[in-house]
Every structure is written in C-alpha cells, then in structure tokens.
Design a protein around this motif. Structure first.
Motif, PDB file in Angstrom:
ATOM      1  N   VAL A 226       0.862  -1.193   0.000  1.00 51.26           N
ATOM      2  CA  VAL A 226       0.000   0.000   0.000  1.00 51.26           C
ATOM      3  C   VAL A 226       0.893   1.235   0.000  1.00 51.26           C
ATOM      4  CG1 VAL A 226      -1.797   1.288   1.221  1.00 51.26           C
ATOM      5  CG2 VAL A 226      -1.777  -1.220   1.312  1.00 51.26           C
ATOM      6  N   ASP A 227       0.672   2.131  -0.957  1.00 46.57           N
ATOM      7  CA  ASP A 227       1.464   3.362  -0.996  1.00 46.57           C
ATOM      8  C   ASP A 227       0.612   4.610  -0.844  1.00 46.57           C
ATOM      9  OD1 ASP A 227       0.208   3.274  -3.433  1.00 46.57           O
ATOM     10  OD2 ASP A 227       1.999   3.645  -4.635  1.00 46.57           O
ATOM     11  N   ASN A 228      -0.689   4.434  -0.603  1.00 47.03           N
ATOM     12  CA  ASN A 228      -1.566   5.593  -0.428  1.00 47.03           C
ATOM     13  C   ASN A 228      -2.818   5.178   0.323  1.00 47.03           C
ATOM     14  OD1 ASN A 228      -2.532   8.230  -0.690  1.00 47.03           O
ATOM     15  ND2 ASN A 228      -3.571   7.780  -2.612  1.00 47.03           N
ATOM     16  N   LEU A 229      -3.281   6.034   1.213  1.00 49.98           N
ATOM     17  CA  LEU A 229      -4.540   5.805   1.921  1.00 49.98           C
ATOM     18  C   LEU A 229      -5.449   7.005   1.723  1.00 49.98           C
ATOM     19  CD1 LEU A 229      -3.535   4.321   5.416  1.00 49.98           C
ATOM     20  CD2 LEU A 229      -4.563   3.117   3.492  1.00 49.98           C
ATOM     21  N   TYR A 230      -6.725   6.740   1.454  1.00 50.79           N
ATOM     22  CA  TYR A 230      -7.694   7.825   1.333  1.00 50.79           C
ATOM     23  C   TYR A 230      -8.179   8.241   2.720  1.00 50.79           C
ATOM     24  CZ  TYR A 230      -7.907   6.350  -3.552  1.00 50.79           C
ATOM     25  OH  TYR A 230      -7.578   6.031  -4.845  1.00 50.79           O
ATOM     26  N   LYS A 231      -8.240   9.542   2.928  1.00 50.74           N
ATOM     27  CA  LYS A 231      -8.745  10.044   4.209  1.00 50.74           C
ATOM     28  C   LYS A 231     -10.244   9.805   4.351  1.00 50.74           C
ATOM     29  CE  LYS A 231      -5.138  13.541   4.699  1.00 50.74           C
ATOM     30  NZ  LYS A 231      -4.810  14.985   4.829  1.00 50.74           N
ATOM     31  N   ASN A 232     -10.938   9.790   3.219  1.00 54.91           N
ATOM     32  CA  ASN A 232     -12.387   9.538   3.257  1.00 54.91           C
ATOM     33  C   ASN A 232     -12.707   8.172   2.652  1.00 54.91           C
ATOM     34  OD1 ASN A 232     -11.659  10.217   0.633  1.00 54.91           O
ATOM     35  ND2 ASN A 232     -13.597  11.271   0.195  1.00 54.91           N
ATOM     36  N   GLY A 233     -11.784   7.243   2.810  1.00 53.25           N
ATOM     37  CA  GLY A 233     -11.954   5.926   2.202  1.00 53.25           C
ATOM     38  C   GLY A 233     -13.236   5.224   2.604  1.00 53.25           C
ATOM     39  N   ASP A 234     -13.992   4.791   1.620  1.00 49.89           N
ATOM     40  CA  ASP A 234     -15.234   4.015   1.792  1.00 49.89           C
ATOM     41  C   ASP A 234     -16.413   4.819   2.347  1.00 49.89           C
ATOM     42  OD1 ASP A 234     -14.224   1.676   0.766  1.00 49.89           O
ATOM     43  OD2 ASP A 234     -13.742   0.778   2.698  1.00 49.89           O
ATOM     44  N   GLU A 235     -16.262   6.107   2.515  1.00 46.33           N
ATOM     45  CA  GLU A 235     -17.405   6.881   3.028  1.00 46.33           C
ATOM     46  C   GLU A 235     -18.610   6.754   2.105  1.00 46.33           C
ATOM     47  OE1 GLU A 235     -16.422  10.924   3.854  1.00 46.33           O
ATOM     48  OE2 GLU A 235     -15.127  10.432   5.559  1.00 46.33           O
ATOM     49  N   MET A 236     -18.379   6.831   0.804  1.00 42.87           N
ATOM     50  CA  MET A 236     -19.486   6.769  -0.142  1.00 42.87           C
ATOM     51  C   MET A 236     -20.194   5.420  -0.068  1.00 42.87           C
ATOM     52  SD  MET A 236     -19.419   7.472  -4.272  1.00 42.87           S
ATOM     53  CE  MET A 236     -18.423   8.943  -4.017  1.00 42.87           C
ATOM     54  N   SER A 237     -19.449   4.333  -0.107  1.00 42.36           N
ATOM     55  CA  SER A 237     -20.063   3.005  -0.094  1.00 42.36           C
ATOM     56  C   SER A 237     -20.762   2.735   1.233  1.00 42.36           C
ATOM     57  CB  SER A 237     -19.007   1.927  -0.361  1.00 42.36           C
ATOM     58  OG  SER A 237     -18.036   1.885   0.666  1.00 42.36           O
ATOM     59  N   ASP A 238     -20.141   3.129   2.333  1.00 48.71           N
ATOM     60  CA  ASP A 238     -20.709   2.818   3.646  1.00 48.71           C
ATOM     61  C   ASP A 238     -21.998   3.589   3.907  1.00 48.71           C
ATOM     62  OD1 ASP A 238     -18.530   1.223   3.826  1.00 48.71           O
ATOM     63  OD2 ASP A 238     -17.598   2.230   5.523  1.00 48.71           O
ATOM     64  N   ARG A 239     -22.063   4.812   3.410  1.00 49.51           N
ATOM     65  CA  ARG A 239     -23.310   5.569   3.559  1.00 49.51           C
ATOM     66  C   ARG A 239     -24.432   4.942   2.729  1.00 49.51           C
ATOM     67  NH1 ARG A 239     -20.614  11.693   3.249  1.00 49.51           N
ATOM     68  NH2 ARG A 239     -19.442  11.504   5.219  1.00 49.51           N
ATOM     69  N   LEU A 240     -24.083   4.467   1.538  1.00 51.58           N
ATOM     70  CA  LEU A 240     -25.082   3.777   0.715  1.00 51.58           C
ATOM     71  C   LEU A 240     -25.551   2.487   1.371  1.00 51.58           C
ATOM     72  CD1 LEU A 240     -23.541   4.305  -2.835  1.00 51.58           C
ATOM     73  CD2 LEU A 240     -25.667   5.315  -1.973  1.00 51.58           C
ATOM     74  N   ILE A 241     -24.646   1.781   2.036  1.00 51.37           N
ATOM     75  CA  ILE A 241     -25.017   0.554   2.748  1.00 51.37           C
ATOM     76  C   ILE A 241     -25.976   0.887   3.878  1.00 51.37           C
ATOM     77  CG2 ILE A 241     -24.152  -1.318   4.219  1.00 51.37           C
ATOM     78  CD1 ILE A 241     -21.530  -1.164   2.541  1.00 51.37           C
ATOM     79  N   ALA A 242     -25.694   1.953   4.604  1.00 46.68           N
ATOM     80  CA  ALA A 242     -26.587   2.373   5.689  1.00 46.68           C
ATOM     81  C   ALA A 242     -27.969   2.732   5.161  1.00 46.68           C
ATOM     82  CB  ALA A 242     -25.976   3.557   6.430  1.00 46.68           C
ATOM     83  N   ILE A 243     -28.019   3.385   4.009  1.00 42.14           N
ATOM     84  CA  ILE A 243     -29.309   3.715   3.390  1.00 42.14           C
ATOM     85  C   ILE A 243     -30.023   2.444   2.960  1.00 42.14           C
ATOM     86  CG2 ILE A 243     -30.373   4.809   1.372  1.00 42.14           C
ATOM     87  CD1 ILE A 243     -28.176   6.973   1.569  1.00 42.14           C
ATOM     88  N   GLU A 244     -29.289   1.520   2.364  1.00 42.90           N
ATOM     89  CA  GLU A 244     -29.872   0.250   1.924  1.00 42.90           C
ATOM     90  C   GLU A 244     -30.435  -0.535   3.107  1.00 42.90           C
ATOM     91  OE1 GLU A 244     -31.113  -2.437  -0.904  1.00 42.90           O
ATOM     92  OE2 GLU A 244     -30.042  -0.546  -1.302  1.00 42.90           O
ATOM     93  N   ALA A 245     -29.784  -0.440   4.265  1.00 39.12           N
ATOM     94  CA  ALA A 245     -30.245  -1.144   5.470  1.00 39.12           C
ATOM     95  C   ALA A 245     -31.352  -0.380   6.189  1.00 39.12           C
ATOM     96  CB  ALA A 245     -29.073  -1.359   6.414  1.00 39.12           C
ATOM     97  N   CYS A 247     -31.221   2.552   7.612  1.00 39.46           N
ATOM     98  CA  CYS A 247     -30.746   3.257   8.802  1.00 39.46           C
ATOM     99  C   CYS A 247     -30.365   4.706   8.485  1.00 39.46           C
ATOM    100  CB  CYS A 247     -29.540   2.531   9.401  1.00 39.46           C
ATOM    101  SG  CYS A 247     -29.976   0.986  10.238  1.00 39.46           S
ATOM    102  N   ALA A 248     -30.481   5.089   7.227  1.00 39.55           N
ATOM    103  CA  ALA A 248     -30.199   6.453   6.795  1.00 39.55           C
ATOM    104  C   ALA A 248     -31.002   6.725   5.533  1.00 39.55           C
ATOM    105  CB  ALA A 248     -28.704   6.645   6.543  1.00 39.55           C
ATOM    106  N   ASN A 249     -30.988   7.959   5.092  1.00 37.32           N
ATOM    107  CA  ASN A 249     -31.669   8.309   3.848  1.00 37.32           C
ATOM    108  C   ASN A 249     -30.913   9.447   3.180  1.00 37.32           C
ATOM    109  OD1 ASN A 249     -32.686  10.840   5.019  1.00 37.32           O
ATOM    110  ND2 ASN A 249     -34.069   9.495   6.186  1.00 37.32           N
ATOM    111  N   ASN A 250     -31.417   9.914   2.081  1.00 38.08           N
ATOM    112  CA  ASN A 250     -30.723  10.966   1.338  1.00 38.08           C
ATOM    113  C   ASN A 250     -30.669  12.300   2.075  1.00 38.08           C
ATOM    114  OD1 ASN A 250     -30.204   9.258  -0.828  1.00 38.08           O
ATOM    115  ND2 ASN A 250     -32.174   9.722  -1.806  1.00 38.08           N
ATOM    116  N   GLU A 261     -24.342   9.045  14.725  1.00 40.32           N
ATOM    117  CA  GLU A 261     -24.455   8.083  15.834  1.00 40.32           C
ATOM    118  C   GLU A 261     -25.822   7.399  15.824  1.00 40.32           C
ATOM    119  OE1 GLU A 261     -22.428   6.756  17.738  1.00 40.32           O
ATOM    120  OE2 GLU A 261     -20.651   8.022  17.667  1.00 40.32           O
ATOM    121  N   ASN A 262     -26.859   8.109  15.407  1.00 38.36           N
ATOM    122  CA  ASN A 262     -28.169   7.480  15.266  1.00 38.36           C
ATOM    123  C   ASN A 262     -28.138   6.394  14.191  1.00 38.36           C
ATOM    124  OD1 ASN A 262     -29.384   9.017  17.257  1.00 38.36           O
ATOM    125  ND2 ASN A 262     -30.109  10.596  15.826  1.00 38.36           N
ATOM    126  N   VAL A 263     -27.409   6.670  13.116  1.00 31.35           N
ATOM    127  CA  VAL A 263     -27.249   5.662  12.068  1.00 31.35           C
ATOM    128  C   VAL A 263     -26.540   4.432  12.629  1.00 31.35           C
ATOM    129  CG1 VAL A 263     -26.118   5.130   9.865  1.00 31.35           C
ATOM    130  CG2 VAL A 263     -27.243   7.348  10.198  1.00 31.35           C
TER     131      VAL A 263
END
Length: 609
Positions: A226-245, A247-250, A261-263
């Motif tokens: 690994v030569d690079n890490l994203y500071k916001n890594g997976d934020e997009m996918s994880d928020r979509l997963i929460a919406i799919e479950a 536990c969140a919405n648009n 924290e409610n999510v």
C-alpha cells in the motif's frame, strides 16, 4: 493442552504427501465483544472457559456477502457468524518439545470483503511448514470483513465506531500470539507477518502501525503493498449501505455527530444478514465495492499519523516481497477482437485505463501524464495488459524495496514466473487457467488456496518452491542449500526468478525486475514531473464504477492464443484504404444504375415517338 484461558483439545493431521504430520488446533478464541449491541466495537480479550474446548475443526468464519467471493465453493450463512474472532494453529511434535520454532502469522486475502482461513489447505500447510523438518508454527486468524470490519461513515468525526476494525482484530490476534504461542512450540520473538493480495496489504499496514510495534520480527508480502490511503476511504459506499439497510436516507446529515451516531445505533439493531446483504446490494446497484482500510488519525486510531511518516519511523526488519509475472491484468478490456478475430488495442479503453492508473497521482499537467502512459502502453499487448499492475503492484514494490534497502533492511525480491501450472492440476480450478501466472496463483503452492485436485507434478514443484520461503521465515535470509537468493540491490534491480524446468530447478537470480514498468515510471517522472498523492477517494470510486461496467459489457478478449495487435498507424491506413475502396465501389454502383436508367429513358422516348 492448556492455554491461559483453559484446556483445549486438538488433533493430529493426516499424513501429508511427503509423509509429514502436524498437530492442528482450529477455532481458538482470541477476542470477543463484537456482536449485537457491541457491533463496531474493538475486540476484547476472551474470558476463561471451564470445560475442555474442542478445537479439532474450523469454527464459523466472519460473516460476509460480497461479489468478491470468486471461490469454487460459495460460503453460506450456516458457515459464518458475527462472533468470529478465532485463531488456527498448525504445529509439530518437534516444536512442542523444543518450543523455539519460528512463527508465520499469515493473513488471508479476499479484498477485505470475503473468505477466511478455511480457504487454506491443511495438507499444504503441514507439508510446507508445520512438520518436524521445516519447524514453523503457522497461525491464521479470522478478522471482521466488509462493513463489520472497515466501517467509515465520516473520518472527520470522533465516532463510537472506529475505522479499520479488521486491522485492530489482527493486532489483537498478534498480541494473543505473543502471550500464547510458546504453548504451541513457537518463539514469540520470531514472528513473521505475511499474506497474499489484500492479506499482504494488511500485513504492510500492520507493520506501519504503532499499535503493532514489537509484535513481529520479519515481513513477507506476496502480490500486495500500500502506498496511499484515502482520508475519506469508503465513506461513499458505507453511507449507501446504511441507506440500503434503512438506517439512513438521502437527507441524513453526515457531518453531524448526533445523526451519524443514530445511524450507527440503527445498524447495531440489524441482523448480521441484513448488514452483509445491504453491502451486496450496493455492489450490484451502484457498481461500488468497499476498499477496506482508510487513513485515520489520533491516539485511539490505528495509524495515528500519515503512512509516509510511519514508514520513516519503522523498525528495520528483514523483508521478503514479490509478485507474479502477470498479476491482475485488470486492463484487459483494452485488448479487443474484431469480426475477423484480429486483435487490436481499443484506444478509448486505453485512455480510460491510463487515467484510472494515475488517479492517485496528481501531476501539474495530468493530461500530459496520461499521454505518456498511452504512448508506453500502446506498444504491444503485454504492456497494455499491465497498465493497472504497473502502478498498483510493480512500481510500488520496486519503490518499497529501494526505500527499505536505504533504511538498512535486508530485502529479498522475487517474481513468480511459472507458466506451466495446468500440468499441476487434474481439474480446471478457477486459478488453473491459461496465461499464468496471475495474482494469487503462487498461493496455491504456498498455502494451498482453493487448491483443487492436483497431479504428482504439483508436489514436485511445491517442494522446490517453498524452500526459499521456509529459509526466510526461519533465518531472515532466503538463500538455501540449492538456491542463492541475494539481497536486493537498487542498482541492479535484481530479483529471484521463481520458475521451473522439467527437473523442478529454478533459474535463480536475475537483474531488471519488471524493467519495462520501471522505465515507464522513470519516463513519467522525467517528462510528467513530480506529483502529489490524491487522498480523496471520489475519483477512484468513479473510475472503479466505470471499470466494472467495462468488464461486464466489454470483456471479450480471451488471452490464450493471442497475436500481436496491428499497430495504430497501420490500422489507420488499413481503415482509410478500406473506406476508399468502399467509396469507389459505391460510386461505381451509382454510376451503373444511372447509365441503366438513362438507357431505359432513351428507349422509352423512342417508343413514344
């Protein structure tokens, strides 16, 4: 046998191919407190148990459901669980008696989304390592996967769900090894951490983290760094997963601690199946896959600092690192076949993959850097197939080998080049295909990943293959009685070539590890200038989505039996010639029709007169 927490009962292995036996302990708990309302918590040390714990067979692995599962046998929820922090130990009679054996802590692959230690083959582990001759104790461990193990809803907030939980799990397992491995005959000061693919990436990240200092003495990385890490890594996918479950919405405000924290509270009430099925749904709906790890900061974080800073602070330890000759060939949709089955390089796809390969490198003139990439990788099929691999595997591994050498670490660089693997298998497993070796193919000889049925040739190759790795794990030096394995020299860019003739003899040391990739990179820096690392995942996610679409709809190129594509200039001339011929033919047809019509009209006039 007694551990700190109670009695356990393992078993003796069956005889391996070379009549070796090992002692097996599978499913020993190393952590707890990660399920139900404690989901997304750091794992805790296990409590004592009263009865004798049966550890003769694998316990259920960590639950997942992902399109990254490409194994020959798909897992089901009956084989998986959320409360999954267990280790598996492979040792020998010699080690139990002498209690001074080297330890290999090996991390499974699966893109941080799938699989578990049950992917490894017991006979391979025993024959290669856990026997009275090799004298290595092997440890594998479950760690949380997907959203369970790598949740990141907002890296800027101090939330009750830490990032990189799967990495914390593995460090907890390493701490368990330090306390318990002597019971199984291992020496806690002789621990090698390693893995293949994403397992190698995790091993690399563990080696950087302050949380893992003093827990290992050597590093082995196969097809991964690994030569690079994203500071916001997976934020997009994880928020979509929460919406799919649900536990969140648009309308969810992801920048407010209370709302996020409610999510998290909602996600803790969902069944594990809902969580992993939501991840799979997001993969299908949006073509987005989680990457896993992400950059975090602070005293309670896994990394605490940028990984570049951590690399400069690392302890000097022996490193063995390498790749397969072909790796992923992720850019293979560049190579297409026309109606005449002629191979050619698709210019649009070539440009796309050059852009994708440089998405983490921000140049002053990005289009110029892309043009340099296009020019280099349009030369022939092999170069076009390596666009992604150049920047994901070959160049980072050369860079790491050079840097580690400059810091004083002995580095052993190898390249797995064996392309006759089909002779070693009686069935077409998902790895025994043409155009080997690709990423993961060497793992079949190392840990027996998804091994399938094999021939006698496999055992012959495996025996020759494993010696340099056993030597490294035991001695910190990869040279053996039969093979001289020199330390890496940046001036020579030397490496050990893992290939086999009919007698299973390896060629040994060569110079110029992936020299074409290195020339390209040097040319990129010379003509493209310096670059900054991109720490934002947005561009990567966008290109990943398009990449998946290309592979879904446009992956028509079959590698076996390919011929070199017609060069762009020649194809252009051919195309122009073809068009010219068609235009002439068209005009000739029009002229003929006009002549016929004129004659018909004249004949009609004569009749009327």
């Amino acid at each position: 046998m007694i551990c700190r927490n109670g009695f356990i009962e393992g078993r003796k292995s069956d005889l391996s191919h070379n009549n070796r036996t090992g002692l097996i302990f599978q499913g020993i708990p190393y952590g707890k407190g990660i399920s139900g309302t404690k989901r997304f918590n750091l794992g805790q040390e296990v409590a004592d148990w009263d009865n004798i714990l049966d550890v003769k067979h694998f316990s259920p692995g960590c639950i997942y459901n992902s399109s990254s599962d490409h194994g020959p046998k798909k897992s089901n929820f009956n084989d998986l669980t959320e409360d999954c922090l267990k280790t598996n130990i492979y040792t020998s009679k010699y080690c139990l008696i002498n209690r001074n054996c080297s330890v290999l802590f090996y991390i499974h692959s699966g893109n941080n989304l799938a699989y578990g230690p049950s992917m490894f083959n017991e006979e391979t582990i025993v024959d290669n390592f856990a026997n009275d001759e090799s004298r290595i104790v092997v440890v594998t461990a479950n760690y949380r996967l997907g959203l369970m193990g790598f949740i990141n809803l907002n890296s800027k907030l101090n939330l009750t769900a830490p990032q990189n939980l799967g990495l914390f799990d593995l460090v907890l397992a390493l701490k368990w090894v330090q306390k318990e491995i002597h019971i199984f005959g291992g020496d806690p000061i002789k621990v090698t951490i390693g893995g293949d693919g994403s397992g190698a990436e995790l091993a690399h990240l563990i080696s950087l983290s302050p949380k893992a200092r003093g827990l290992f003495s050597k590093i082995l990385k196969m097809s991964g760094t690994v030569d690079n890490l994203y500071k916001n890594g997976d934020e997009m996918s994880d928020r979509l997963i929460a919406i799919e479950a649900k536990c969140a919405n648009n309308a969810t405000n992801w920048d407010l601690v209370v709302e996020v924290e409610n999510v998290l509270s909602c996600l803790r009430t969902k069944t594990p199946q809902i969580i992993v099925n939501s991840l799979r749904a997001v993969e299908s709906k949006y073509n987005i896959s989680k990457k896993g790890y992400s950059q975090d900061y602070g005293v309670n974080s896994f990394f605490e600092k940028d990984i570049e800073t951590l690399a400069s602070e690392c302890t000097i330890v022996p490193l063995m690192i390498g790749t397969t000759e072909k790796e992923s060939m992720a850019s293979r949709t560049i190579v297409q076949r026309d109606q005449n089955n002629t191979v050619y390089i698709d210019e649009d796809n070539l440009k796309f993959y050059c852009e994708f390969s440089l998405v983490d490198m921000i140049f002053v003139n990005q289009s110029n850097a892309v043009d340099i990439c296009i020019k280099d990788h349009s030369k022939n099929v092999n170069r076009s197939l390596s666009i992604i691999d150049d920047t994901k595997y070959f160049i980072p591994i050369i860079t790491e080998a050079k840097y580690a050498t400059s810091k004083g670490s002995p580095v052993y660089l190898y390249n797995f080049e064996y392309n006759q693997m089909k002779k070693d298998f009686t069935t077409d497993s998902f790895l025994s295909q043409e155009n080997m070796p690709i990423k993961g193919s060497d793992s079949i000889y190392f840990m027996g990943n998804f091994r399938g049925d094999v021939t006698q040739k496999y055992y012959q190759i495996r025996k020759a293959y494993i010696d340099v790795f056993v030597s490294f794990i035991n001695n910190g030096n990869a040279s053996t009685k039969n093979n001289t394995f020199d330390v890496y020299n940046p001036k020579l860019n030397n490496y050990f070539a893992i290939d086999f003739d009919e007698n299973a003899t390896m060629p040994g040391m060569k110079n110029g590890y992936h020299s074409d990739s290195l020339k390209y990179y040097n040319n990129l820096l010379l003509k493209g200038g310096s670059f900054n690392l991109n720490r934002n995942e947005t561009s990567f996610v966008r290109y990943s989505q398009l990449d998946k679409a290309l592979h879904t709809f446009n992956d028509t190129y079959t590698i076996p039996g390919f011929v070199e594509p017609i060069p762009l200039e020649k194809r252009t001339k051919i195309a122009l010639s073809t068009i010219a011929i068609l235009v002439v033919l068209f005009l000739a047809v029009i002229l003929s029709l006009w002549c016929c019509l004129t004659r018909s009209q004249k004949a009609g006039y004569k009749t009327l007169n």
